[in-house]
Structures are given as C-alpha cells and as structure tokens.
Scaffold this active site. Structure first.
Site, mmCIF file in Angstrom:
data_model
loop_
_atom_site.group_PDB
_atom_site.id
_atom_site.type_symbol
_atom_site.label_atom_id
_atom_site.label_comp_id
_atom_site.label_asym_id
_atom_site.label_seq_id
_atom_site.Cartn_x
_atom_site.Cartn_y
_atom_site.Cartn_z
ATOM 1 N N HIS A 179 82.043 44.513 103.453
ATOM 2 C CA HIS A 179 81.202 43.859 102.456
ATOM 3 C C HIS A 179 80.434 42.719 103.098
ATOM 4 O O HIS A 179 81.013 41.890 103.783
ATOM 5 C CB HIS A 179 82.089 43.303 101.323
ATOM 6 C CG HIS A 179 81.312 42.600 100.266
ATOM 7 N ND1 HIS A 179 80.696 43.277 99.237
ATOM 8 C CD2 HIS A 179 81.024 41.287 100.083
ATOM 9 C CE1 HIS A 179 80.073 42.408 98.464
ATOM 10 N NE2 HIS A 179 80.247 41.203 98.945
ATOM 11 N N ASP A 184 83.445 41.228 86.079
ATOM 12 C CA ASP A 184 82.541 40.645 87.080
ATOM 13 C C ASP A 184 81.091 40.916 86.717
ATOM 14 O O ASP A 184 80.239 40.049 86.882
ATOM 15 C CB ASP A 184 82.835 41.180 88.480
ATOM 16 C CG ASP A 184 81.857 40.600 89.490
ATOM 17 O OD1 ASP A 184 81.869 39.352 89.657
ATOM 18 O OD2 ASP A 184 81.049 41.347 90.072
ATOM 19 N N ARG A 232 76.460 33.962 85.255
ATOM 20 C CA ARG A 232 76.355 32.933 86.309
ATOM 21 C C ARG A 232 74.923 32.851 86.829
ATOM 22 O O ARG A 232 74.407 31.774 87.121
ATOM 23 C CB ARG A 232 77.318 33.246 87.454
ATOM 24 C CG ARG A 232 78.772 32.945 87.090
ATOM 25 C CD ARG A 232 79.742 33.579 88.089
ATOM 26 N NE ARG A 232 79.489 33.151 89.441
ATOM 27 C CZ ARG A 232 79.728 33.899 90.521
ATOM 28 N NH1 ARG A 232 80.253 35.106 90.407
ATOM 29 N NH2 ARG A 232 79.470 33.431 91.723
ATOM 30 N N SER A 238 84.827 36.981 92.548
ATOM 31 C CA SER A 238 83.883 38.061 92.227
ATOM 32 C C SER A 238 83.929 39.144 93.318
ATOM 33 O O SER A 238 84.065 40.337 93.034
ATOM 34 C CB SER A 238 82.480 37.456 92.115
ATOM 35 O OG SER A 238 81.479 38.424 92.210
ATOM 36 N N LYS A 249 86.289 43.057 93.228
ATOM 37 C CA LYS A 249 85.621 44.354 93.434
ATOM 38 C C LYS A 249 86.193 45.079 94.655
ATOM 39 O O LYS A 249 86.386 46.289 94.637
ATOM 40 C CB LYS A 249 84.108 44.148 93.606
ATOM 41 C CG LYS A 249 83.428 43.796 92.288
ATOM 42 C CD LYS A 249 81.947 43.537 92.456
ATOM 43 C CE LYS A 249 81.664 42.251 93.174
ATOM 44 N NZ LYS A 249 80.370 41.665 93.002
#
Ligand code: URA
Length: 441
Positions: free
Chosen positions: A82, A161, A168, A183, A187
C-alpha cells in the site's frame, strides 16, 4: 453511551474507551449517528489527538464494520502493498506482476485518484476493456490462477472507512496520524494478506510533508499490523518530486509497460525493485531483501514481469495487445513540449502543484463523482539535481486543446525551483520501519 458525552470527553482531552469507540463507529456505519456528530468527534480528535490504544480500537471497530476477505483457499504466501499516495506513483503496475513472478500471491485492493494524488484503478481503466470491479470469488480464483489481482475494494469491506473518509475529506480532518493509520490498516487487515508492506511517502507530493511525520505514521501502522498477527513493514520513500516521469492515467500505464520491458533505469525502477525485495523478504518468498531484489531485476530483464502484466490485463477483460503496442492506449490530441527556461540545476519541485496541474488537464478529480479523461497528463523528465540547458525539452503536456496545454505548462513551470549551483538528488528511501515502537499522544 451518550454520544454528546463522548464528543465532550474527546474535546476536553480525556481518553475514550474501546467500547465507546466501537459503538460510535458501528452506530455511524448503521446511520444511527448523524454526520454532524461524527464530524464534531473527528475534529475534537484531530485537535486533541488519539492515544495508541484509541487508534487500535478505532481500527478494530472499522474492521468490524464489514466483511473480511478469507484467503484460506490460496496456498500463499499472500502479500499486499500500500502506498500512502503521491504523484507519478504507479509502482503497483510494476510491483504486482514482479511479486507474482517471484511466487507471491498479491491481492491489491486499490483506490481512485482524489485531489492531487492519482489512483491505480483510474490508471488501469485506461486500458480498453479493463474491469476493476471483481467479486470476491473472481478475485480469489484469479489470484489462485495467475498470482495477482488489482481491483476495487468491494463495498462490504470496511464500510465505516468509506463513510468516514468522505466526511474527513470535507471537514479538514484527513491529516491526523491516528485517523490515517486506522483508515489504512483497517482496509489492509480486511484484505486478509499475511504480509503487508507500506510505502509511506514523505515530501511535497505526500500527505506527510516531513520524514518525521512519515516515520510516526509508519510506526503506528506497523504496530497495528503486527499486533493483529500480520508481518508488517513500512518503507519511508521520497515524494519531494513525482516518482515516475509521467503523471496521469494512460501515460503512466505506458511508462509502466516500458519499465516492464526491462530497458529503463530510473528512480521509479529502483523503488519498484526495492519494494518487491522487501515484499519477498517479509513473506519468505526470498531469503532477504537483496535476493528478492535481484530476482525481481531478473524478471524485468527476461520479460517475465511484462508477461505477467499481460496475463493480469487478459484476466480482467482488458486488451492485452497494449503491452506490445502502447498506441492502443488513449492519447490526447495535443502534444506540447515544455522547454527549460534557463541554464540551471533543478532544486525543488512543488509536487502537489504538479499533481493539481495534471488534474486540471482532466486527469484527476476533486470529488469521487467527477469523470476523468484517461488520455491527458504530463511528463516531467527532469529530476532534482539534474542540470538543464536553456531551451532543452524537459517535459511534455498531453492535452485536449492548445489552451489547456499552455495552462498545464504554466502549472509545471511554476512548480519548479532552480539553482545556479549543483544540487544533490534526494534519497529514494529514507528509512525502513519494522519495529512496533509507537510514539503517539
Ligand atoms: N489513505 C487512506 O486510505 N486513508 C487516509 O486516511 C489517508 C490516506
């Protein structure tokens, strides 16, 4: 729990219990708690900060808001990578096929571009026919067959999320380490992979502008992953300039294909190889980072990585001929060169401005409902530390009209800072974080 008391507790700097956080997140996901109360809580937390225990409880509650992928039908090693987001960051397009080639099973649940950052799904969808919405069964079957899938997160994974991130985004509460870490990690944990590698970006084109902030975020993410039984590591990498030479969608796919053809050398290639090396070491697919990196370099040179990318495209309904003929990718009608304005060394890049420049050409979006144009974008071949001669071509704008091309050119030129003395290139990797030591409020 009385939600007003919970908001007041956070506002006054008191710790909130894990039970209360669970009720808040699950109540919000079920639409029992309205946006205005969640917004007040997020702002209180943004200003007051969260402890590590609160961050862990937020992560667990978000994870519990939906399903988790069960990867047990796969033989593994299952891995996920990620990036915290940047500009010209198309590493997934190169890293995923190479990781699969080294025997890893990579399940990459990706997002769309928003604001100044690009998104892997948008880039992939510039390939004619390419599907990025896979069902869980399709996803698992594809990874079992060819070792990789790159697709959208299904709507039943971490719904909390999705709702909180959208809130947000419009309440100026994105940039908080605990909120970002919970967050991201909710995931990643829901994605089910045994090994998780985080590429935490630092610099002018990243959420984290300094390496210290990036390190702090990395430590929290690594601690969350490890404490929940996943092999987790973070690399802190440079985003003080666009990573690859290109920024956009089809234009980034074109560059990734050139890299996979094995005949390019660049910071982008070096980072892709390093990331595959770390994934291989973390998951046990290679004895150490260096061995993984060498095997990845071999898979690039031999064309095996490119072949794996072709199979990915084929498996997801795309036209695999793009791998041999990139002219099949969408291409904007106007190709406008950018020339250096002086003899000087490139010293600084406002990378966020470059990302916004590409967005203004049509390659990005401000809200998730905006439609992007896959054919437009820009290339900036100069990197910090390069010496340029006045008049030299240092980049290209791909635009829908001459006027838009000029606006794009102004955005690029305005984002560059010059020096009349030699400038050092910034490091590519600042740090590797794989301890679980956490420093939060
Ligand atoms: N990326 C995420 O997935 N979440 C954040 O909060 C920020 C970046």
């Amino acid at each position: 729990m009385h939600i007003v008391d919970l908001i007041a507790a956070k506002r006054d700097g008191h710790a909130v219990s894990a039970d209360d956080l669970h009720q808040l997140i699950l109540g919000y996901t079920a639409n029992d708690i309205p946006d205005y109360q969640m917004a007040a809580f997020l702002m209180a937390g943004y200003l007051r900060g969260f402890t590590y225990d609160e961050t862990a409880a937020l992560t667990d509650a978000m994870l519990a808001s939906g399903d988790q992928l069960d990867l047990s039908p796969l033989s593994g090693p299952t891995v996920d990578k990620h990036s915290t987001g940047g500009v010209g960051d198309s590493t997934t397009l190169v890293v995923a096929p190479l990781a699969a080639e080294l025997g890893m099973q990579i399940i990459k649940l990706s997002g769309r571009g928003l604001g100044f950052t690009g998104g892997t799904l948008d880039k992939l969808e510039s390939i004619p026919g390419m599907r990025t919405q896979l069902t869980t069964n399709e996803l698992i079957a594809q990874v079992g067959r060819i070792g990789l899938a790159v697709c959208a997160q299904t709507s039943d994974l971490v719904p909390a999320d999705r709702a909180m991130y959208a809130l947000r985004d419009v309440t100026a509460t994105v940039g908080n380490i605990a909120l970002i870490a919970s967050s991201i990690m909710s995931k990643k944990l829901a994605g089910g992979a045994q090994s998780i590698l985080l590429d935490v970006k630092a610099g002018s084109g990243a959420f984290m502008k300094t390496t210290d902030d990036a390190r702090a975020l990395a430590r929290v993410c690594v601690a969350l992953g490890k404490s929940r039984g996943r092999a987790t590591r973070a690399v802190i990498t440079d985003m003080s300039q666009p990573l690859a030479d290109t920024v956009g969608n089809a234009i980034e796919v074109r560059e990734a294909i050139e890299v996979l053809r094995g005949n390019r050398q660049s910071r982008f290639v070096d980072l892709c190889l390093a990331l595959v090396g770390h994934l291989a070491a973390l998951s046990g697919a290679a004895a150490d980072v260096e061995t993984g990196q060498e095997r990845a370099a071999h898979a690039l040179r031999s064309g095996a990585g490119l072949d794996r990318f072709r199979r990915l495209i084929e498996a997801q309904g795309g036209d695999p001929r793009v791998v041999d003929d990139t002219s099949l990718l969408p291409m904007a009608p106007i190709v406008h060169d950018i020339h250096a304005q002086q003899d000087a060394w490139l010293a600084t890049v406002d990378t966020e401005a470059i990302g916004r420049g590409s967005g203004a050409l049509g390659a990005g979006r401000e809200t998730l409902d905006d439609v992007i144009d896959p054919a437009v974008g820009l290339a900036l071949h100069a990197k910090i530390g390069d010496r340029l001669r006045r008049g030299e071509v240092m980049g290209t704008i791909l635009a829908r009209s001459e006027e838009e091309a000029r606006v794009g050119e102004d955005a690029v030129l305005g984002a560059l800072g010059w020096s009349d003395r030699p400038v050092d290139a910034p490091p590519l990797i600042y740090d590797v974080v794989d301890d679980a030591e956490v420093r939060l409020a």
